[in-house]
Each structure stands twice: as C-alpha cells, then as structure tokens.
Design a protein around this motif. Structure first.
Motif, PDB file in Angstrom:
ATOM      1  N   VAL A 197      -1.011  -8.863   7.332  1.00 26.78           N
ATOM      2  CA  VAL A 197       0.325  -8.608   7.867  1.00 26.78           C
ATOM      3  C   VAL A 197       1.276  -8.286   6.723  1.00 26.78           C
ATOM      4  O   VAL A 197       2.075  -7.338   6.803  1.00 26.78           O
ATOM      5  CB  VAL A 197       0.820  -9.828   8.669  1.00 26.78           C
ATOM      6  N   ASP A 198       1.155  -9.044   5.629  1.00 25.21           N
ATOM      7  CA  ASP A 198       1.951  -8.769   4.435  1.00 25.21           C
ATOM      8  C   ASP A 198       1.782  -7.331   3.990  1.00 25.21           C
ATOM      9  O   ASP A 198       2.749  -6.629   3.711  1.00 25.21           O
ATOM     10  CB  ASP A 198       1.485  -9.675   3.288  1.00 25.21           C
ATOM     11  N   GLY A 199       0.511  -6.922   3.932  1.00 27.96           N
ATOM     12  CA  GLY A 199       0.193  -5.569   3.487  1.00 27.96           C
ATOM     13  C   GLY A 199       0.816  -4.530   4.401  1.00 27.96           C
ATOM     14  O   GLY A 199       1.385  -3.538   3.949  1.00 27.96           O
ATOM     15  N   LEU A 200       0.743  -4.809   5.712  1.00 26.46           N
ATOM     16  CA  LEU A 200       1.286  -3.873   6.685  1.00 26.46           C
ATOM     17  C   LEU A 200       2.803  -3.772   6.553  1.00 26.46           C
ATOM     18  O   LEU A 200       3.398  -2.715   6.756  1.00 26.46           O
ATOM     19  CB  LEU A 200       0.907  -4.353   8.090  1.00 26.46           C
ATOM     20  N   PHE A 230       2.071   4.445  -3.357  1.00 31.06           N
ATOM     21  CA  PHE A 230       1.772   4.967  -4.693  1.00 31.06           C
ATOM     22  C   PHE A 230       0.548   4.312  -5.312  1.00 31.06           C
ATOM     23  O   PHE A 230       0.224   4.553  -6.454  1.00 31.06           O
ATOM     24  CB  PHE A 230       2.993   4.794  -5.600  1.00 31.06           C
ATOM     25  N   ALA A 231      -0.118   3.456  -4.528  1.00 30.92           N
ATOM     26  CA  ALA A 231      -1.254   2.733  -5.092  1.00 30.92           C
ATOM     27  C   ALA A 231      -2.489   3.617  -5.168  1.00 30.92           C
ATOM     28  O   ALA A 231      -3.403   3.359  -5.938  1.00 30.92           O
ATOM     29  CB  ALA A 231      -1.549   1.500  -4.256  1.00 30.92           C
ATOM     30  N   THR A 232      -2.526   4.675  -4.353  1.00 29.80           N
ATOM     31  CA  THR A 232      -3.743   5.473  -4.288  1.00 29.80           C
ATOM     32  C   THR A 232      -3.675   6.625  -5.272  1.00 29.80           C
ATOM     33  O   THR A 232      -2.713   7.387  -5.284  1.00 29.80           O
ATOM     34  CB  THR A 232      -3.929   6.018  -2.865  1.00 29.80           C
ATOM     35  N   GLU A 233      -4.740   6.737  -6.069  1.00 30.01           N
ATOM     36  CA  GLU A 233      -4.785   7.860  -7.001  1.00 30.01           C
ATOM     37  C   GLU A 233      -5.162   9.117  -6.241  1.00 30.01           C
ATOM     38  O   GLU A 233      -5.847   9.053  -5.236  1.00 30.01           O
ATOM     39  CB  GLU A 233      -5.809   7.567  -8.089  1.00 30.01           C
ATOM     40  N   TYR A 234      -4.721  10.244  -6.746  1.00 28.36           N
ATOM     41  CA  TYR A 234      -5.074  11.543  -6.174  1.00 28.36           C
ATOM     42  C   TYR A 234      -4.875  11.561  -4.663  1.00 28.36           C
ATOM     43  O   TYR A 234      -5.702  12.089  -3.928  1.00 28.36           O
ATOM     44  CB  TYR A 234      -6.518  11.901  -6.508  1.00 28.36           C
ATOM     45  N   MET A 280      -9.338   4.511   1.893  1.00 30.15           N
ATOM     46  CA  MET A 280      -9.020   3.552   2.946  1.00 30.15           C
ATOM     47  C   MET A 280     -10.074   2.457   2.993  1.00 30.15           C
ATOM     48  O   MET A 280      -9.758   1.276   3.036  1.00 30.15           O
ATOM     49  CB  MET A 280      -8.974   4.299   4.282  1.00 30.15           C
ATOM     50  N   GLU A 281     -11.329   2.867   2.938  1.00 26.99           N
ATOM     51  CA  GLU A 281     -12.417   1.893   3.017  1.00 26.99           C
ATOM     52  C   GLU A 281     -12.367   0.953   1.824  1.00 26.99           C
ATOM     53  O   GLU A 281     -12.469  -0.262   1.966  1.00 26.99           O
ATOM     54  CB  GLU A 281     -13.762   2.630   3.090  1.00 26.99           C
ATOM     55  N   TYR A 284      -4.404  -4.646   0.949  1.00 24.82           N
ATOM     56  CA  TYR A 284      -3.910  -4.254   2.263  1.00 24.82           C
ATOM     57  C   TYR A 284      -2.663  -3.385   2.217  1.00 24.82           C
ATOM     58  O   TYR A 284      -2.430  -2.598   3.126  1.00 24.82           O
ATOM     59  CB  TYR A 284      -3.673  -5.501   3.124  1.00 24.82           C
ATOM     60  N   SER A 285      -1.863  -3.525   1.167  1.00 23.29           N
ATOM     61  CA  SER A 285      -0.676  -2.672   1.073  1.00 23.29           C
ATOM     62  C   SER A 285      -1.090  -1.219   0.944  1.00 23.29           C
ATOM     63  O   SER A 285      -0.529  -0.331   1.590  1.00 23.29           O
ATOM     64  CB  SER A 285       0.183  -3.066  -0.129  1.00 23.29           C
ATOM     65  N   GLU A 286      -2.095  -0.986   0.101  1.00 21.87           N
ATOM     66  CA  GLU A 286      -2.598   0.365  -0.076  1.00 21.87           C
ATOM     67  C   GLU A 286      -3.229   0.863   1.223  1.00 21.87           C
ATOM     68  O   GLU A 286      -2.979   1.988   1.663  1.00 21.87           O
ATOM     69  CB  GLU A 286      -3.628   0.381  -1.213  1.00 21.87           C
ATOM     70  N   GLY A 287      -4.024  -0.020   1.835  1.00 22.10           N
ATOM     71  CA  GLY A 287      -4.689   0.351   3.084  1.00 22.10           C
ATOM     72  C   GLY A 287      -3.691   0.706   4.165  1.00 22.10           C
ATOM     73  O   GLY A 287      -3.854   1.701   4.875  1.00 22.10           O
TER      74      GLY A 287
END
Lengths: 290, 232, 503
Positions: free
Chosen positions: C52-55, C61-65, C213-214, C222-225
C-alpha cells in the motif's frame, strides 16, 4: 493499398538495415551477462559500468545484456549471444555441459565457501540448531527453480536427511522465484520454512528488512562452491590469442568497490571447472541434470 | 435467346433455390415452359408467392454473365458510399488492382460516370454518402444504378421501383428500357407493366397462367387472377 | 431471453441460459473439495503495508531505460499485430478447411510465453522472439475471428455483382467491405491485448515494461512497481488517443526504426535446436535409428506423462473451471458497476476506470498480490483470473448494454436493468464467457511460473532445467488440451452464432 505497399517496403528496408548494422556490431562486440543474487534493480546501469571497465582492460567493445533468469543466461551462452557470463553454480555447470570447452575462470571470494540458510516462521517453534531441523510435513519454499543456493543445495540436504523427495516430505512445496521473495513469504507465514542464499539474508538483515521475531535462521548448510564467471571456448579465435586469459586477469584485478558491489562480492579469485564438480554431482544425484 | 422447358423449381430453406428435390423443400414452380427472344421487353406479374422471384433468379442464373440483376434484396453494402455501391457494377470491366485502388481512392473518370448516372436517376445525394444513411427510395435507385452501370444487354429486375412514386417509376422504367436490348422485370404495378412492356407474363402458384404473346392481354383476366389469389 | 417466456401453466421449466449458468456453478462446487484453495497466512500485513505504501508513493524515476521499455512494449504490440494480420487474414479465407482450423486452434492454444520460450532458444533475446511470440497466436486468432465475422456477412451483394468480375474484386466489394467496421473494431481490441501480451513477455526477459514490473514486484520494490503499473494502465486506457487508426502506418514505421537491434539469426542454432536440443536423450544420443533405445524412450515418455502431464492437466482444468465460475460472478458485478442504466454518468466513469484497471493489470501481478494476502494455493490464481477475465467480459458487455435504448416504461432503474438490459445481453455475455474459457485455460500457464502446479509450472521447470524435449511434449499436451476443450464446449453448447462474440 498503394500507401500500404510503400509502408511495407519501408518497413522491410529498415528491418534489413537494422539486421545488417547489427551483424557488423556483433562481429566485434564482446558480450556478457550477469544476474546478481540479490538486488536486481537498475541492472543495466550498474553492469554497464562493469562493461566499461572490461572495455578499458580488453581493448574491444564490451556490451552487457540483461537477462531475467538463469536458464535465459544459459540459453544466451549456448547460442553465443553472450561469450562471458556470471553464472550460479548450477547454471554454470549446465552451460559448460552445453558448450564443450568453455571454462570457469573466476569466482567470487565468498563463492568458494558459499552456504544456504534454512529459515522458519516463528509459529513453527523451530530454533537455530546444529542438526538438521525436523521440518517434515511443514510447508516449504525454495527460491528460483534454477538456483544453486535457493534450490539445488537445499533440496540435496533435504533428500539426504529426510530420505524423501521434497514433494513427499513436505505438506506443500513452492518456488518463490527469488531469495528476497522467500524471506518475505516465510516472514508473512505463507510458507513455514524456506531456503535462502546466505548473503541475501545477511544484507536484508543489515538493511532492516527482516523482523527477527517473525522469521529466523534455523539451520545452515555445509559450504559449497557457487557463483562463477564462465567464458566460451571460442573467444580466443574470435578476439585474439590469450583473450580468455586477459578476461580472467581483468576480472581478478577488479578492485573498485563500486563495481564489486553490483555482484555483490568482495573480490574475484581464480576458479577452474573441477571446482564445481561437487555441484554437478549433487545436481545429478537429485535428478536436475541427466 | 433463352428457352426453358418443363421447369420445376424447389425452394429449400437451407440452400436457397434448387432444382433438386429434397424432403425439406417446397415446390415453387411447376412444369413451366417459356421462350424469351432477344430484344423482348418482358414483364412478369402475379400475386405474391406466385414464384416470380424464383423464376427470375433461375433466368438470371441461366443467363449468367450476360445479364445485370437488380434484385429485390438490393444487396447494397451499407458500409460503402453511394459511389462505391454503384461502381460495383463495373467490377468486371477492370483489373482487380484497379478495383482495389478505387476502393481507397476513387478515380476521377469513374466518379464523373457515376455522377451523371445518378443525375439521370434523379438521385441528388453526395456520392461519398454511406448508403445506410439513405431512404428506402434512394437505396432502391442506388441498386438500380448499380445494375445499369453493368452496361449489359439484358436487364433483369425484381420490382426495382416498388418504393418509388408512380411518376418517377415510369420515368426510370423508360431509362431502363432505353438502355437495354432485352428486359425481364417483375412488376408490382400492373398498369405500368401492361402499358410499357411488349410482353406480359403472369404467374399463379407456380404455374404460367398468362402469356400475352399467345393471347391478347385481357385486363379482366388479370384482375381476376389477383382476386382469386387473394381469396385463396 | 428464455427467462421471459410466457407462462402457460404453473410449471415453469428452467431456461437454456439458466441451466448453463447453474451447471457452471455446480461444476465449480463439485470440484471445490478437490482443489487446493486453503488460506494459509499468518501475518500478511507487514508485506501488505509495504504494498500500500508503494502504491501511495509511486516512483516514476526508479526504473532505468523506462522510456525505451515503453517504446519496446508498443513496438512489439504493433509489429506483432501487423504481422498477425498479414498472416491471419489470408488464413481466415480458407479457415473452413478442417486442417487449417485445426492447425490454427493448435497454434492459438499455446500461450505467448511458451512461444517466446521456444523462440528464445533459436533467436535468443532478439526482438524477433517477442514479435513472433505475439504474431503466431494472434494470426491464428485473427484467422478464426475474421472467418466468423466474414461468414456473418450477407451474400446478397455478391448476387448482384457481375459474375465475370474476378474473385478478388467480388470478395472485397461484396464481402469484406460489409464487415470492415467489425474487422477494424476487433483489430483495435486485439491491439490492446497485444500490449498486454507484450508486457507479459517481459516476465521472461523481453525488454518491455513487464521486465521491470516483474523484477520490481518480485524484489519488493513496490514504489517502482506501482509506477510501472500506473504507466501501463494509462498506456492501455489511452490507446484511442495516441493510436488512432490513421496514425497506425506512422507508428509502424516508427516501430521498425526504433526497434532495438535484431542480432543476426544464426541458422545453425535452429538446426541444433531441432536436431539435438528438443530430442529426448534416448534419441539424441543415437546416431542411427537402430541404436535408439526404445525402452528408455518409452520410460521417458510414460514418466513424463504420468508425473507431469496428467497432474498438470488436472490442475489446469480445476483452476480453469473454478476461475470460470468466479469470473461469471465478477462479470455480473463489474458489468452492473459500470452500466449507465444503473448509475449517473460520473459514477459510470468510476466503474469504467475499475474495469480498465481490472483488465490491464497483468494476471501475474494480481496473483502475486493475492499470493501475499492469502498464501500459496490455487486461490490467488483463481481470483486473479476471475478479476482479469471478468473485467474484460464486463468491458465488452458494457459497450453493448450501453448502446441499448432504455424502455419507455415507468419502472425503476433496477427493474429496468433486470428485466430489460440483462435479458438482452445475457446470451452474448455467456457466449463471451465461453470464448474466454479457452483463454482462461491458456492463461493458467502464466501461474505456473508463479508456482501453481498447472501444466505451465512443469513447462517452466523443464525450461529452467534445460530439458527442451520435456517442455515441448508438455506444450503439445497443453495445446491438445485446449483444442479438446474447445471442441467439447462447442459440442455441448449451441452458442448464438450471429452475436458479435469475439474476444
């Protein structure tokens, strides 16, 4: 329809140009892959630094290819889409069996005496012990299916001590797919017991992600060799004489903490194929390879 | 030009018109013999269910490739424009590639041909309009235009003017008769049939009951035909 | 409709759809005791709060490319659909041939992930792997659905066309032109499916959104997800704005240009794969036919069938049947939630948003979340499948039901809904359910990768143990199972042919 035909021709052209260009690139590029046992985020950003380092040391263009699983790494290695790979113990054995002549050239310092932890949810009442714990008829999760520390070695010791296949010994067997998942699932009580790579456990513990009231280590396996760098046999022919040796030297001399942190290992030491004979024997014994 | 001898037609619910006899089918035409000569203008009349359409479709099949059909079902493609529906009459005159390109981008020459045809048929709608936006009478004229655009010698029509007012119907009938050497047409308007055609055939319950070539046309006989049928 | 039959006497037999509905639920109830649906979780709340925190704090900006990943997701989908159309459309014209339809059913039955795992062995991590993995099942699906759609068109325009005209002209003007809107609409819908498939291929290593995502969900970022999920849902929800049919050509060119390098295809890999890798060891080690050890080949095969194929197939069917029953319930609720006949317009937007989320979030991620909540059993997979498929069917039926004009009668919205809307759409909704059943069976494969012991689980295991021969046999079993189910359900049910039942 006219427009469509034009489009098709255009697409076909761009595609073929792409193919041609990439043939040129791949002829001279030394490609490697690596999946670290812990943090898999920002893979490319981190390992492109390693590629840069190797490029400087080797004098050829070096490219990093991210993969998702050990089996994907093995496939890429088999198909010569990568010439060098950071494999787990089991995947290294699988890869070297598929590509005759390929050899292990370096392993992490920690990988000479690697171990797995068995961890349990507090509700099981199990505590740390020297002897193999009584975990029959519990629910149990491995890590990824192709992992040495999360699957192969734990399964071997389970079969040794319980004299049964995990499917029979346990009430339920799962594959969490990942060491941090194993910790999370056992911590949540989804599985009662799990097997996990010890470095991942230690670093998660240090990062405060583990509530030791909920989940704790109950047993550790004897040591075994794990991660290693494996290189294809044909790199000398392709990139020049003694290329494999040059790669080995470059890896052994890698001392930047920033680069080593990606793996994460303290340093790399020499390795040979025969160092991993125990892994192969175990894999054969539990029927993971024929 | 065409002669049919002792024709028996059966209508099969599953397979349409058929000369084969099946258990599920019902007979619609009984022992019908007929000869139509080139240059004749023939009207077919008769009460509904008499087998007119069956006979007409049989004739069309016999004349395969030499006749243009304007059927009662119209067979318009709702998603296509007026222009494309009419152009369908000319498909056989062009290479398939021409036809495909025309489907995406109409050719100027064809556009002007179709446009002048529409004017003749008093169809003053934009050519790019989809036919599903048209009224019944307009749709009928598009179907008629398509049949005319085939530019055949023989025209076969199945009540092509049924949704038009009588005045317009007679004007358009004149156009059709002028443009074709031979015309075979099922008419619902008996008066128009008898005044405009040089031969009138009447069907009742699958039997040929009147052929004006052999008899002189008898108005009373025809009226009686419709009445008895209505009673029966 | 049959529910509304006139009552002639007090005896009132069940209508056809009532019987079908009751059978689905009854079958689910019967197999329930045999299914593994135990809830085993002591304290999921630690992980749940993290989720829930992540959501709440999505980190874009956590994901590269990231941008590249979005582009590749779209590229694979566009190229996959276009190639699928090119291959599938001609097949649609000859689909009535039993060999063609049989082959198509077989190709369709194999999940994109398995195609990708197979192509991975030949093309490696090349875009070709991803594109072909989408192309093949999509072509087979296009072939069937286009065939069905074209068959529903009327023959009467053909009648009026000069018989001397060539077949191509006659067919395009007389048949295709009639159903072009349906064909376009279906292609648009499939494009949305292709985007989902494209993302799912990331789970096994294609460089699409699913790749990150996986990883993000598996490793607890979870924030990135959450950020990736939001991007993905937004991408699907706004297709009609960024990909109008007119721009499709432009996108196709862009896709070709921005596609990541296709490495040269090494034909020796194909040869090796066919001549060595996929052969069971008893065959691969023998150089001549005489040397083949038939007994060991037999042992290998029978062990594989009895230890993996049959248990896997049973689990697959159990999971699929349970998921079908729950999907039915989800569909009814989800449809009611977004129907304009029940709610004022602003509320239906909310319903539509929920449907969008339900159908966009990959089942894998849904199952993953429920796995954390409910513990490892079949239950998370059942719920994930039901939510996803329920929302897809509801989305399609809402489209239909919203186009129905309300009756000019004085009755409450609820009565109107139950007596007018539901009876009108129910047959179509059920038909969609059964078409979807085939897809549910396919999708159980994805959960195998998550550890639920369906056929997909065993296939995944064999791939990770580098036992391609076993994997191939099991993939064939999956496909045959699917074809069998398809034939069986067609026999048992007389689905309405004329309704627009394609999904």
């Amino acid at each position: 329809m006219n427009k469509m035909t034009k489009l098709f021709v255009l697409c076909a052209l761009t595609l073929s140009v792409n193919v041609l260009v990439s043939i040129n690139v791949s002829a001279t590029t030394f490609t490697f892959t690596a999946i670290p046992d812990a943090d898999e985020s920002q893979l490319r950003t981190r390992f492109e630094k390693v590629a840069l380092y190797l490029e400087k040391k080797l004098g050829v263009e070096v490219k990093y290819v991210p993969v998702k699983s050990y089996s994907a790494a093995v496939t890429a290695f088999k198909n010569n889409q990568v010439q060098l790979a950071w494999f787990g113990g089991l995947s290294g054995v699988q890869a070297r069996r598929l590509v005759p002549g390929s050899k292990a050239i370096a392993q992490g310092y920690e990988d000479q005496f690697f171990k797995s932890y068995f961890i349990a949810h507090y509700s099981t009442g199990l505590a740390m012990s020297e002897n193999f714990p009584d975990i029959t008829q519990k629910t149990f999760t491995f890590g990824s299916k192709g992992s040495t520390s999360g699957r192969l070695m734990p399964q071997y010791y389970i079969e040794q001590h319980l004299k049964e296949k995990p499917q029979q010994a346990f009430k339920r067997v799962g594959f969490s797919g990942d060491h941090s998942r194993t910790i999370a699932q056992v911590q949540a009580g989804a599985y009662q017991v799990g097997a996990v790579n010890y470095t991942v456990w230690e670093s998660a513990l240090a990062a405060g992600k583990i509530d030791t009231n909920k989940v704790k280590v109950i047993w550790e396996t004897p040591v075994y060799p794990d991660y290693q760098w494996t290189i294809r046999a044909d790199v000398d022919a392709k990139f020049g004489k003694h290329f494999a040796d040059k790669v080995q030297t470059a890896l052994l001399n890698m001392d930047s903490p920033e680069l080593l942190k990606s793996f994460p290992r303290s340093s790399f030491v020499k390795a040979e194929n025969k160092d991993f004979q125990p892994v192969e024997d175990v894999a054969k014994q539990i029927g993971l390879i024929d | 030009m065409i002669t049919i001898d002792n024709l028996n037609l059966h209508y099969d619910k599953t397979a349409g018109y058929n000369t084969d006899i099946k258990e599920t089918s019902t007979q619609v035409i009984f022992d019908l013999s007929l000869t139509i000569n080139e240059g004749e203008k023939v009207a077919i009349i008769g009460p509904s269910g008499a087998g007119k359409s069956s006979l007409l479709h049989h004739l069309y099949q016999e004349l395969q490739g030499n006749a243009a059909l304007c059927s009662q079902r119209q067979g318009l493609v709702d998603n296509l424009s007026i222009y494309h529906n009419i152009f369908m009459g000319a498909l056989a005159r062009h290479h398939w590639l021409f036809n495909l390109v025309n489907l995406i981008r109409p050719f100027k020459k064809e556009l002007s041909n179709v446009s002048s045809l529409c004017q003749q048929l008093e169809l003053d709608q934009p050519l790019a309009k989809k036919v599903d936006k048209l009224s019944g009478g307009q749709r009928q004229r598009v179907a008629l235009a398509r049949a005319l655009y085939q530019q055949q010698n023989i025209f076969i029509g199945d009540e092509p003017f049924s949704a038009l007012d009588p005045l317009m119907a007679s004007r358009l009938l004149e156009t059709v008769l002028k443009r074709h050497k031979t015309v075979i047409m099922v008419m619902h308007d008996r008066e128009l049939a008898m005044s405009a055609f040089d031969r009138v055939i009447a069907l009742d319950k699958g039997h040929l009951v009147l052929d004006s070539q052999q008899h002189s046309v008898d108005h009373q006989q025809i009226t009686a035909l419709y009445q008895t049928s209505a009673v029966a | 409709m049959s529910q509304l039959q006139q009552v002639k006497n007090t005896h009132y037999p069940l209508g056809y759809w009532q019987k079908v509905t009751l059978s689905i639920l009854l079958i689910a109830l019967i197999i329930l005791p045999f299914a593994d649906i135990e809830i085993v979780n002591f304290d999921p709340f630690l992980e749940l709060t993290r989720m829930v925190d992540g959501l709440m704090t999505p980190d874009f900006f956590a994901t590269e490319y990231l941008f590249q990943a979005i582009i590749q997701t779209v590229n694979f989908a566009i190229l996959g659909v276009c190639l699928g159309l090119i291959l599938g459309t001609p097949l649609a014209l000859i689909y009535q041939h039993p060999i063609i339809s049989g082959c198509c059913a077989f190709l369709r039955a194999i999940h994109e992930i398995f195609w990708a795992l197979l192509f991975l062995q030949i093309f490696g991590l090349s875009p070709l792997t991803g594109i072909l993995a989408i192309t093949i099942p999509f072509a087979a699906t296009f072939a069937r659905v286009f065939h069905d759609i074209i068959n529903q068109s009327s023959d009467s325009p053909l009648e009026s066309i000069d018989s001397r005209a060539d077949i191509i002209s006659r067919f395009t003007y007389g048949k295709i032109a009639q159903v072009m809107p349906q064909l376009m609409a279906y292609t648009r819908y499939r494009f949305e499916c292709a985007l989902r498939s494209s993302a799912v291929l990331g789970f096994i290593g294609m460089p699409t959104l699913g790749f990150y995502m996986e990883t993000a969900f598996r490793q607890g970022h979870y924030s990135e997800g959450a950020a990736l999920l939001i991007i993905f849902i937004a991408l699907i929800g706004t297709i009609r704005y960024w990909c109008p049919p007119k721009l499709l050509g432009v996108y196709l060119v862009i896709a070709c240009v921005t596609l990541i390098d296709i490495p040269n295809v090494d034909s020796s890999l194909l040869v090796r794969f066919i001549s060595q890798d996929i052969l069971p060891s008893a065959l691969a080690n023998a150089s001549r036919l005489a040397e083949v050890q038939w007994s060991s080949l037999y042992t290998w095969f029978s062990t594989l069938i009895s230890e993996q194929a049959i248990p896997g197939a049973l689990a697959t069917i159990t999971l699929a049947l349970l998921a079908l029953a729950v999907s039915h319930i989800v569909t009814l609720n989800a449809h009611a939630m977004a129907s304009k006949h029940l709610w004022p317009t602003p509320l239906t937007w909310l319903g539509q948003l929920i449907l969008l989320i339900g159908r966009s979030v990959p089942e894998y991620i849904l199952a993953f979340i429920f796995l954390m909540l409910l513990g490892p059993s079949m239950l998370p997979a059942v719920i994930a499948l039901a939510i996803h498929n329920g929302c897809v069917i509801a989305y399609l039926t809402v489209k239909q039901s919203n186009s129905i004009a309300p009756q000019q009668m004085q009755m409450s919205k609820l009565n109107q809904f139950n007596y007018h809307i539901m009876p009108s759409i129910y047959p179509n909704m059920m038909a969609l359910m059964f078409y979807r059943f085939e897809i549910i069976v396919r999708e159980t494969a994805v959960f195998g990768i998550l550890g639920i012991m369906t056929l997909g689980f065993y296939i995944d295991s064999n791939f990770s143990e580098i036992r391609y021969s076993n994997a191939l046999v099991l993939i064939t079993c999956t496909a045959l199972l699917n074809v069998a189910i398809d034939i069986l359900s067609r026999r048992l049910l007389k689905l309405p042919k004329t309704s627009q039942t394609s999904c």
